[in-house]
Design a protein around this motif. Structure first.
Motif, PDB file in Angstrom:
ATOM      1  N   ILE A   1     -17.153  42.226 -20.159  1.00  0.00           N
ATOM      2  CA  ILE A   1     -17.969  41.204 -20.425  1.00  0.00           C
ATOM      3  C   ILE A   1     -17.421  39.952 -20.147  1.00  0.00           C
ATOM      4  N   TYR A   2     -16.038  39.615 -20.549  1.00  0.00           N
ATOM      5  CA  TYR A   2     -15.572  38.448 -20.383  1.00  0.00           C
ATOM      6  C   TYR A   2     -15.320  38.028 -18.939  1.00  0.00           C
ATOM      7  N   GLU A   3     -15.001  38.976 -17.944  1.00  0.00           N
ATOM      8  CA  GLU A   3     -14.953  38.821 -16.659  1.00  0.00           C
ATOM      9  C   GLU A   3     -16.288  38.296 -16.022  1.00  0.00           C
ATOM     10  N   GLN A   4     -17.284  39.022 -16.291  1.00  0.00           N
ATOM     11  CA  GLN A   4     -18.659  38.886 -15.893  1.00  0.00           C
ATOM     12  C   GLN A   4     -19.330  37.542 -16.130  1.00  0.00           C
ATOM     13  N   THR A   5     -19.072  37.242 -17.392  1.00  0.00           N
ATOM     14  CA  THR A   5     -19.684  36.161 -17.699  1.00  0.00           C
ATOM     15  C   THR A   5     -18.879  34.819 -17.376  1.00  0.00           C
ATOM     16  N   LEU A   6     -17.694  34.912 -17.294  1.00  0.00           N
ATOM     17  CA  LEU A   6     -16.806  33.806 -16.710  1.00  0.00           C
ATOM     18  C   LEU A   6     -17.098  33.590 -15.156  1.00  0.00           C
ATOM     19  N   ARG A   7     -17.208  34.689 -14.552  1.00  0.00           N
ATOM     20  CA  ARG A   7     -17.578  34.673 -13.257  1.00  0.00           C
ATOM     21  C   ARG A   7     -19.125  33.925 -12.941  1.00  0.00           C
ATOM     22  N   SER A   8     -19.965  34.161 -13.744  1.00  0.00           N
ATOM     23  CA  SER A   8     -21.391  33.695 -13.823  1.00  0.00           C
ATOM     24  C   SER A   8     -21.370  32.260 -14.114  1.00  0.00           C
ATOM     25  N   LEU A   9     -20.660  31.748 -14.989  1.00  0.00           N
ATOM     26  CA  LEU A   9     -20.451  30.326 -15.578  1.00  0.00           C
ATOM     27  C   LEU A   9     -20.057  29.545 -14.477  1.00  0.00           C
ATOM     28  N   ARG A  10     -19.017  30.056 -13.842  1.00  0.00           N
ATOM     29  CA  ARG A  10     -18.078  29.247 -12.999  1.00  0.00           C
ATOM     30  C   ARG A  10     -18.809  28.890 -11.575  1.00  0.00           C
ATOM     31  N   ASP A  11     -19.678  30.015 -11.440  1.00  0.00           N
ATOM     32  CA  ASP A  11     -20.243  29.977  -9.928  1.00  0.00           C
ATOM     33  C   ASP A  11     -21.435  29.102  -9.942  1.00  0.00           C
ATOM     34  N   ARG A  12     -21.290  27.805  -9.110  1.00  0.00           N
ATOM     35  CA  ARG A  12     -22.399  26.930  -9.290  1.00  0.00           C
ATOM     36  C   ARG A  12     -23.576  27.387  -8.514  1.00  0.00           C
TER      37      ARG A  12
ATOM     38  N   HIS B   1     -25.057  30.433  -9.130  1.00  0.00           N
ATOM     39  CA  HIS B   1     -25.575  31.312 -10.118  1.00  0.00           C
ATOM     40  C   HIS B   1     -26.636  30.763 -11.004  1.00  0.00           C
ATOM     41  N   PRO B   2     -27.442  31.284 -11.152  1.00  0.00           N
ATOM     42  CA  PRO B   2     -28.573  30.668 -11.921  1.00  0.00           C
ATOM     43  C   PRO B   2     -28.317  30.118 -13.457  1.00  0.00           C
TER      44      PRO B   2
ATOM     45  N   ASP C   1     -26.154  23.278 -15.768  1.00  0.00           N
ATOM     46  CA  ASP C   1     -26.005  21.898 -14.853  1.00  0.00           C
ATOM     47  C   ASP C   1     -27.149  21.013 -14.915  1.00  0.00           C
ATOM     48  N   ILE C   2     -28.366  21.544 -15.158  1.00  0.00           N
ATOM     49  CA  ILE C   2     -29.526  20.558 -15.038  1.00  0.00           C
ATOM     50  C   ILE C   2     -29.619  20.361 -16.595  1.00  0.00           C
ATOM     51  N   ALA C   3     -29.212  20.878 -17.522  1.00  0.00           N
ATOM     52  CA  ALA C   3     -29.355  20.760 -19.111  1.00  0.00           C
ATOM     53  C   ALA C   3     -28.173  19.651 -19.302  1.00  0.00           C
ATOM     54  N   THR C   4     -27.015  19.426 -18.332  1.00  0.00           N
ATOM     55  CA  THR C   4     -26.211  18.401 -18.740  1.00  0.00           C
ATOM     56  C   THR C   4     -26.051  17.456 -17.696  1.00  0.00           C
ATOM     57  N   GLY C   5     -26.786  17.403 -16.450  1.00  0.00           N
ATOM     58  CA  GLY C   5     -26.625  16.690 -15.682  1.00  0.00           C
ATOM     59  C   GLY C   5     -25.499  16.905 -14.589  1.00  0.00           C
ATOM     60  N   GLY C   6     -24.978  18.026 -14.628  1.00  0.00           N
ATOM     61  CA  GLY C   6     -23.831  18.512 -13.846  1.00  0.00           C
ATOM     62  C   GLY C   6     -22.753  18.598 -14.389  1.00  0.00           C
TER      63      GLY C   6
ATOM     64  N   PRO D   1     -32.941  23.219  -7.752  1.00  0.00           N
ATOM     65  CA  PRO D   1     -33.206  24.204  -8.850  1.00  0.00           C
ATOM     66  C   PRO D   1     -34.468  23.801  -9.779  1.00  0.00           C
ATOM     67  N   LEU D   2     -34.323  22.650 -10.338  1.00  0.00           N
ATOM     68  CA  LEU D   2     -35.554  22.343 -11.070  1.00  0.00           C
ATOM     69  C   LEU D   2     -36.839  22.316 -10.376  1.00  0.00           C
ATOM     70  N   ILE D   3     -36.914  21.904  -9.074  1.00  0.00           N
ATOM     71  CA  ILE D   3     -38.190  22.007  -8.459  1.00  0.00           C
ATOM     72  C   ILE D   3     -38.470  23.483  -8.004  1.00  0.00           C
ATOM     73  N   ALA D   4     -37.610  24.360  -7.831  1.00  0.00           N
ATOM     74  CA  ALA D   4     -38.038  25.878  -7.779  1.00  0.00           C
ATOM     75  C   ALA D   4     -38.645  26.176  -8.922  1.00  0.00           C
ATOM     76  N   GLU D   5     -37.886  26.064 -10.076  1.00  0.00           N
ATOM     77  CA  GLU D   5     -38.382  26.336 -11.420  1.00  0.00           C
ATOM     78  C   GLU D   5     -39.692  25.917 -11.759  1.00  0.00           C
ATOM     79  N   THR D   6     -40.161  24.630 -11.461  1.00  0.00           N
ATOM     80  CA  THR D   6     -41.266  24.015 -11.892  1.00  0.00           C
ATOM     81  C   THR D   6     -42.395  24.394 -10.977  1.00  0.00           C
ATOM     82  N   LEU D   7     -41.899  24.704  -9.689  1.00  0.00           N
ATOM     83  CA  LEU D   7     -43.108  25.146  -8.542  1.00  0.00           C
ATOM     84  C   LEU D   7     -43.436  26.682  -9.115  1.00  0.00           C
ATOM     85  N   GLU D   8     -42.645  27.184  -9.251  1.00  0.00           N
ATOM     86  CA  GLU D   8     -43.007  28.539  -9.515  1.00  0.00           C
ATOM     87  C   GLU D   8     -43.843  28.726 -10.866  1.00  0.00           C
ATOM     88  N   ALA D   9     -43.615  27.978 -11.962  1.00  0.00           N
ATOM     89  CA  ALA D   9     -44.168  27.769 -13.212  1.00  0.00           C
ATOM     90  C   ALA D   9     -45.769  27.339 -12.760  1.00  0.00           C
TER      91      ALA D   9
END
Length: 835
Positions: free
Chosen positions: A110-121, A123-124, A130-135, A630-638
């Motif tokens: 789980i450690y390796e899987q989570t670390l990989r996801s969070l470091r991959d820019r 990855h959703p 990045d959206i929440a923190t301004g990158g 990413p924000l545009i994609a999420e908003t458009l889908e919603a």
């Protein structure tokens, strides 16, 4: 990344709690020191949003420690919910975009899987942060250093393994040892008065010496002390594994600002704020159910393996056809559990990984590159993307290395080649085949379900193992969707139950209406995609959320930081920090792909993307749009999802108005309550508190208690069974042959109960049929509940215009009434219906 309906509910609940937490904290902070000692603002906030008892916890310095648990089953998107929760904590509770998150996980996988996801820019999960923190996200591990400046300017996420956090010997664990690189967080060495002041402010810091000694005390520059100073947000993945006294003490000792647990099976001491059911996951297409468990009575494990290979091959043929018809790529994988994997155990009389690999190659002609072995010593799938179309792997052999941290949705077949007397093999691995590829159903039954092959298991033990396996994945409520097959007669595992003798006069004569389309003079059942979605005028969608969207003018930047030693510094410091503009282009294909869940035609999706971009280009430069994709994609889908639902509702109502869509109650067209149902053979019957079985269920005993959750469905069932004016009732499950309503959204509405009210004029008969859908308190105000209320209200309006004489049978008129029953008023509603 568009959230599922249950995920929206989770976030809405978390938001309500955080809002109350802010209010309670303000009262706490304004109180005097003496008053604060008697206050627990975390408990006050909890009691404002939850009826469940609260288990109060305190930090290492004795202050209230806000904490809550999100109960989410396997395949429910724990990491996604964790990321969304961090976003809400930052914006609503801490009201800043920077700080420290301590993310604690229990296992290496789980450690390796989570670390990989969070470091991959790309990855959703990382994109959401990045959206929440301004990158401004910085992901670090325990051996990496960060500075006060990092904390001020970034959201630093520190990944930590649970064993490293579980403090058993504070002098030997590295995170509690004095270490270089964190000096900037503490007063200068030798400034004893400042060290004393800091210790008075944070009394549980580790230190050397004593304040009464000549040299005074010196606070350790350890990572553990840094955590205590910064009061991090703590994310506990698999939170149930952090409930040993040592782990709980250590986590509290970090002085967290808030602790968020994510667990499929939270322990009794956990504060469960919101609970996701397996049924909700299944409704959203997140998991593969039914789960088919095939138990062979053959004595040779090679026969069971052969069945598994044949079935996996058949699934791949289905997957190839599915992709050829426009579906996505799927490569079904078979997981094989063996008894031994050690190099020196191959000839010890056990079923060994090498034996199985040889059998696959020699007898089934499986190419060697399609077989992987995953053990603690050998990891053939390390750093391999199993979901890639370039990956050849179709078989993974293991002993127990896949019990946790497994996230490959291509696993369809689980083959258990262990000793038939082993009761734990199936229990431990059953969750590994439940995730649905791409978190949505394919429409191909074989590819929407999962399969287990084992041999020589006793029926009762097999049922119990499956039950425990699903329970361990947080899917207790989906036990009924397990199909246990055997070489022996299936009657050992399930039984057919008919209508009770006292209700035999109604056998085959109870009808419920359903929506039917008038098509070419013939009536057929309403089809969402054919009859509603196909009539949507996509060019008339306003894309209102895109029109209202506000974009931030920010650059897309990468950065590099170099740490090292410099003259005059006492430890590792930040030597160089370089930021540079990243060249990113407008990716229309990316935006189009994001719409595949709401727009069935990719050409239409591309037109909508182009329209959205034209709208945005009126107010923003292309550079700004590129930085906010990413924000545009999420908003458009919603926006499209909401407007399509609204359009389908208008089409639905217009078809009814035109008499092309009818709520039909005609023999041969209406839903007919079955004459019998199938129940688990070893089911325990539902009983009242005095031990008496339920008496008024339409179908004979047993009425399986496992079909009802404890919070709402069981109390409602027992309340119905006690009503004097009730004739009979039955539990309506989410599968055929049970009753559903197809409304103007894609997912069908499967009500929870069907109940009939005695007739005042005709003895022994009924004049009202109630279709009841129960909703927990946390769902009362959700979009899904509002939708079901409106569908049911429309059904009631139409049902009043239909009489039972239209059935063409010798039946008197009867009323059909649809009702949503909320948790905070269920007893009042049930009593009033049968008054």
């Amino acid at each position: 990344m568009q959230p599922k309906e249950y995920q929206r509910r989770v976030i809405q609940t978390v938001e309500r709690y955080l809002e109350k937490l802010v209010e309670a904290r303000e009262v706490y902070e304004e109180a005097s020191s003496a008053a604060r000692a008697q206050m627990d603002f975390a408990k006050a906030a909890w009691e404002a949003v939850s009826m469940a008892p609260y288990h109060a916890k305190k930090t290492g310095i004795g202050t209230p420690m806000p904490n809550f648990c999100i109960k989410v089953p396997t395949g429910g998107g724990k990491t996604y919910l964790a990321v969304m929760t961090i976003d809400r904590i930052l914006s609503l509770y801490q009201r800043r975009q920077t700080g420290l998150v301590l993310w604690i996980v229990p296992t290496t996988q789980i450690y390796e899987q989570t670390l990989r996801s969070l470091r991959d820019r790309n990855h959703p999960y990382r994109q959401l942060l990045d959206i929440a923190t301004g990158g401004r996200v910085k992901v670090v591990e325990r051996f990496e250093r960060f500075t006060p400046q990092d904390i001020r300017e970034h959201l630093v996420i520190l990944m930590l393994m649970l064993p490293a956090a579980n403090r058993k010997d504070k002098e030997t664990l590295k995170i509690f040892q004095d270490a270089g690189g964190f000096d900037a967080f503490f007063p200068m060495e030798g400034n004893f008065p400042e060290h004393q002041k800091l210790l008075e402010r944070v009394p549980n810091l580790d230190y050397f010496g004593d304040k009464d000694e000549f040299f005074g005390l010196q606070i350790k520059t350890s990572l553990g002390n840094v955590l205590r100073l910064l009061s991090p947000i703590v994310i506990l993945d698999e939170g149930q594994k952090a409930y040993s006294p040592g782990a709980q003490s250590t986590i509290a000792g970090f002085n967290p600002s808030i602790v968020v647990e994510l667990s499929a099976t939270p322990p009794s001491g956990s504060n469960v704020l919101v609970s996701i059911s397996g049924r909700e996951l299944d409704q959203e297409g997140m998991i593969k159910l039914d789960l088919h468990v095939h138990n062979s009575q053959r004595t040779d494990w090679r026969d069971v393996l052969a069945e598994s290979v044949a079935w996996r091959d058949a699934l791949e043929e289905e997957a190839v056809r599915y992709q050829a018809n426009g579906g996505e790529y799927i490569r079904p994988i078979c997981l094989i559990q063996v008894e031994r994997t050690g190099r020196d155990q191959a000839d010890a009389g056990y079923i060994h990984a090498d034996h199985v690999k040889a059998e696959l190659i020699e007898s089934h002609k499986v190419p060697e590159d399609q077989i992987a072995i995953k053990t603690s010593q050998q990891n053939d799938i390390e750093n391999i993307d199993l979901l890639s179309s370039d990956c050849p792997i179709r078989y993974i052999i293991t002993k127990q290395a896949l019990q946790e941290g497994w996230d490959c949705s291509f696993a369809y077949v689980l083959t258990i080649l262990t000793n038939p007397t082993s009761k734990t093999a199936l229990t431990q691995l059953i969750g590994r085949v439940l995730r649905q590829p791409y978190a949505k159903k394919t429409g191909v039954q074989a590819l929407d379900e999962s399969y287990v092959f084992c041999y020589q298991r006793r029926a009762s033990e097999l049922s119990e193992a499956v039950r425990k396996g699903l329970s361990g994945e947080g899917l207790d409520d989906l036990i009924s969707l397990v199909r246990i097959e055997s070489d022996e007669a299936q009657k050992r595992e399930q039984r057919t139950v008919g209508v009770r003798e006292r209700f035999k006069p109604f056998e085959g004569k109870v009808y419920l209406p359903r929506f039917m389309m008038l098509d070419g003079g013939r009536e057929r059942e309403l089809d969402y995609e054919m009859d509603l979605l196909s009539r949507v005028d996509w060019d008339k969608l306003r894309l209102q959320r895109i029109r209202d969207l506000v974009l931030s003018s920010r650059d897309t930047q990468d950065w590099e930081t170099a740490f090292g030693y410099v003259e005059g510094a006492s430890g590792v410091v930040e030597k160089d920090h370089i930021e540079y503009r990243t060249k990113v282009s407008l990716n229309r294909a990316y935006l189009t792909r994001r719409l595949e869940n709401v727009v069935p035609n990719p050409w239409v999706a591309r037109r909508l993307v182009n329209r959205a971009l034209r709208i945005l280009l009126r107010n923003y430069s292309e550079e700004v749009i590129v930085a906010n994709q990413p924000l545009i994609a999420e908003t458009l889908e919603a926006s499209i999802r909401q407007e399509v639902d609204e359009a389908c509702e208008k089409i639905f109502r217009e078809l009814v108005k035109q008499d092309r869509l009818r709520l039909v109650l005609i023999a041969g067209k209406a839903y007919q309550v079955p004459r019998s149902i199938v129940v688990p053979a070893d089911a325990k019957t539902l009983r009242h508190d005095d031990g008496v079985p339920v008496q008024l269920s339409l179908f004979d005993d047993p009425v399986p208690e496992e079909w009802f959750n404890e919070e709402l469905e069981r109390p409602v069932a027992l309340c119905l069974d006690r009503q004097e004016k009730l004739l009979f009732w039955f539990r309506n499950l989410q599968r055929k042959p049970y009753f559903y309503v197809q409304g103007w959204r894609k997912n069908k509405i499967w009500a929870d109960f069907i109940a009939t009210k005695k007739s005042a004029q005709r003895k022994g008969d009924f004049d009202t049929v109630y279709v009841l859908e129960t909703k927990g308190l946390h769902l009362k105000d959700s979009q899904d509940t509002d939708y079901k209320r409106r569908v049911f209200e429309f059904c009631n309006e139409l049902a009043r215009k239909t009489t039972w004489h239209q059935i063409g049978l010798q039946f008197p008129d009867r009323i059909v009434q649809f009702q949503v029953v909320d948790q905070d008023e269920w007893e009042t509603v049930i009593n009033s219906l049968f008054n």
